[in-house]
Design an enzyme around this catalytic site. Structure first.
Site, PDB file in Angstrom:
ATOM      1  N   SER A 139       0.853  -1.185   0.000  1.00 43.66           N
ATOM      2  CA  SER A 139       0.000   0.000   0.000  1.00 43.66           C
ATOM      3  C   SER A 139       0.888   1.234   0.000  1.00 43.66           C
ATOM      4  O   SER A 139       2.067   1.174   0.402  1.00 43.66           O
ATOM      5  CB  SER A 139      -0.896   0.014   1.250  1.00 43.66           C
ATOM      6  OG  SER A 139      -1.525   1.269   1.417  1.00 43.66           O
ATOM      7  N   TYR A 192      -2.027  -0.815  10.319  1.00 46.69           N
ATOM      8  CA  TYR A 192      -2.156  -1.052   8.886  1.00 46.69           C
ATOM      9  C   TYR A 192      -0.882  -0.653   8.146  1.00 46.69           C
ATOM     10  O   TYR A 192      -0.341  -1.418   7.336  1.00 46.69           O
ATOM     11  CB  TYR A 192      -3.355  -0.275   8.338  1.00 46.69           C
ATOM     12  CG  TYR A 192      -3.581  -0.475   6.856  1.00 46.69           C
ATOM     13  CD1 TYR A 192      -4.216  -1.618   6.392  1.00 46.69           C
ATOM     14  CD2 TYR A 192      -3.159   0.470   5.928  1.00 46.69           C
ATOM     15  CE1 TYR A 192      -4.421  -1.818   5.034  1.00 46.69           C
ATOM     16  CE2 TYR A 192      -3.360   0.288   4.579  1.00 46.69           C
ATOM     17  CZ  TYR A 192      -3.992  -0.858   4.125  1.00 46.69           C
ATOM     18  OH  TYR A 192      -4.189  -1.047   2.787  1.00 46.69           O
TER      19      TYR A 192
END
Length: 584
Positions: free
Chosen positions: A455, A468
């Protein structure tokens, strides 16, 4: 398995011929190159002899065969007469399956083109047809694009020894003066091939000196006046991509002269029968079995289909692609993108119904889709999944570790269980998939590609995404480490770093430290923001396909991801300041 030997009279020479396996089974003739003997095939022959009648012989001037006098007697006409004599002695009433390496392949091309009625199939390794090389070189020079000139020059550099062998007396003198010892060292250091009994042969000095005649009798004549050599024999070319003597680009226009052609690239050097005997034997067996109409597994059929050269071929035709998190979003879009390009797709997801829908859609645009239910956080489930794919479909050529979950909130609001859940899925899921499928790829020996979905959060820190972002940063670093570790096995590794992409992850993310109502409001706000951004998962899928095709290490997707990556490299202090903002 017992090897029997006998003498066969060739054209003015006695040839040492060796046989093993059941003579009632299809015959495979293995022809060695320079400066080798039949023994270069020992490992491959042993693996083939359980299923085929395997024949080898020392070509004229090598090993236990006679050494004729004079350059002329090493010409291709004499070599063809020798091969015909061996065929008549070992398989007189049927077609054989021809396999050649190096000079054995060069003379086998001549045989496949001039007496195709004697061969059921042909496998060429690191030895092109001399006429094809001459035509290829002329085409590249007469069409002087930078790419063509680069390829022609590259092969010219690789062929330095051919020019050297045209000099009188010096090559023979060097072989007799002790060139065999440094040759053995080069073989071990440059190719990773350790000497063992039989190879290099004890006769290497004499073989090297005598075999120079092969180059003097054939090379210049064929390169100056190439003939139009064609064959309808089903032909498989094994292409070592690290060959120091034969450019992999030589196969470029081969399909024009060989209509029934298959190409099998392998990350290996010139002496691939020694360095990768399992792969070479398997590919020969698959090719022979396919031609004979014998039974093939699904993986073998797919491999043959993928190797076949066709003008209308789709880029991933014949490939098997396994994708986790394929039930929706980026995973589903990636599955469909590979299916549209000809791949057979394995769609894995924790939600079996969603995976089945993806597989159904893949079947509509591609050859086949298969659905599996798996929790990537469960190591036992991933073990079972990898084994099921292997046994039912074969080794995947591409694996996309895409499954992931979202989680947002302040660091102190994250519990230990929150951290465990994010890391189990986002990081350990990638570790499990990479470890299990990379092991399969390495054992198969044909390379492959692993894609890990990270990501933009991997390089853009945020106070609201501690778990995350940490998991995705770990995936990025894992991918970099894997890429370095697996490069020598021909396995590429790519990390994909999407930015704001409109997928279901916004609707399933957890917002820790908030009540149920506040969490739902946060999900809705995130979903609206991602929808307004307007970048769908299809854009990410396109970048994943391109990463595999071009072997890219890191791919930031979307403008904000590219900007964030650039900023993290150029001004990490600014990124730390931006990380203090509350983007929730």
């Amino acid at each position: 398995m017992t090897v029997s030997g006998r003498r066969v009279r060739g054209d003015g020479v006695d040839l040492a011929v060796y046989e093993q396996g059941d003579p009632s089974r299809p015959t495979v003739l293995l022809v060695h190159g320079y400066p080798d003997t039949h023994a270069v095939w020992d490992e491959v022959a042993e693996r083939l002899a359980a299923r085929f009648h395997v024949v080898r012989y020392d070509v004229r001037g090598a090993g236990a065969s006679s050494r004729p006098f004079g350059r002329r007697r090493y010409g291709l006409d004499y070599l063809m007469a020798d091969m015909q004599a061996v065929l008549d002695a070992t398989a007189p009433d049927r077609k054989v399956h021809l396999v050649g390496h190096d000079w054995g392949s060069i003379q086998s091309w001549e045989a496949a083109c001039t007496m195709p009625e004697r061969f059921a199939s042909f496998t060429s390794i690191s030895g092109p047809c001399l006429d094809h090389v001459a035509h290829w070189t002329r085409r590249n020079i007469t069409r002087p694009t930078p790419r063509n000139l680069k390829h022609a020059a590259g092969q010219g550099v690789r062929s330095w020894y051919i020019y050297f062998f045209q000099t009188p007396l010096l090559p023979e003198t060097l072989w007799r003066a002790g060139l065999a010892k440094p040759f053995s060292r080069v073989l071990e250091i440059g190719e990773g091939v350790r000497p063992r009994p039989g190879h290099p042969a004890r006769t290497l000095s004499r073989d090297g000196a005598a075999g120079v005649g092969l180059y003097r009798a054939n090379m210049l004549e064929r390169l100056r006046k190439p003939r139009d050599r064609r064959t309808d024999v089903p032909t498989q070319v094994i292409v070592p991509t690290r060959d120091l003597f034969v450019s992999p680009h030589l196969v470029g226009s081969l399909g024009d002269r060989v209509p029934n052609l298959s190409l099998r690239p392998i990350d290996a050097g010139h002496w691939v029968p020694r360095s990768h005997p399992d792969v070479v034997a398997r590919w020969i067996a698959e090719h022979v079995t396919g031609v004979e109409g014998g039974p093939l597994s699904a993986a073998e059929s797919r491999a043959l289909h993928r190797a076949r050269v066709r003008r209308d071929r789709r880029p991933f035709e014949g490939s098997l692609v396994a994708i986790t998190g394929a039930g929706s979003g980026i995973g589903r879009a990636t599955a469909l993108a590979f299916a549209e390009r000809g791949a057979e797709v394995v769609a894995a997801d924790i939600d079996l119904a969603a995976a089945q829908r993806t597989a159904e859609l893949a079947c509509l645009v591609g050859p086949a889709g298969h659905a599996y239910a798996v929790d990537v956080a469960d190591p036992n489930a991933m073990e079972d999944f990898a084994k099921s794919v292997l046994h039912e479909l074969g080794v995947p050529d591409v694996v996309v570790n895409n499954a992931g979950i979202g989680m947002a909130g302040a660091f102190l609001d994250h519990s230990a269980d929150d951290w465990r859940r994010v890391l189990d899925v986002n990081l350990w899921g990638v570790i499990h998939g990479s470890r299990l499928f990379a092991a399969q790829m390495v054992e198969r020996g044909q390379g492959g590609h692993i894609v890990n979905t990270a990501s933009a959060a991997a390089f853009t820190p945020s106070r609201t995404l501690p778990a995350y972002a940490t998991s995705k940063a770990a995936v990025l670093m894992l991918s970099e480490c894997l890429r370095a570790d697996l490069a020598g096995q021909g396995i590429g590794v790519s990390a994909i770093c999407p930015g704001v992409v409109n997928t279901n992850i916004t609707r399933t993310s957890s917002f820790v430290g908030a009540g149920a109502e506040e969490q739902e409001q946060s999900r809705q706000r995130a979903a609206r923001a991602y929808a307004l951004r307007g970048f769908g998962p299809e854009g990410v899928a396109k970048q994943i396909v391109a990463a595999v095709q071009k072997d890219k290490a890191l791919v930031p997707v979307t403008a904000e991801a590219r900007l964030g990556y650039a900023a993290s490299r150029l001004s990490p202090r600014v990124m730390r300041l931006l990380a203090r903002l509350d983007i929730g």
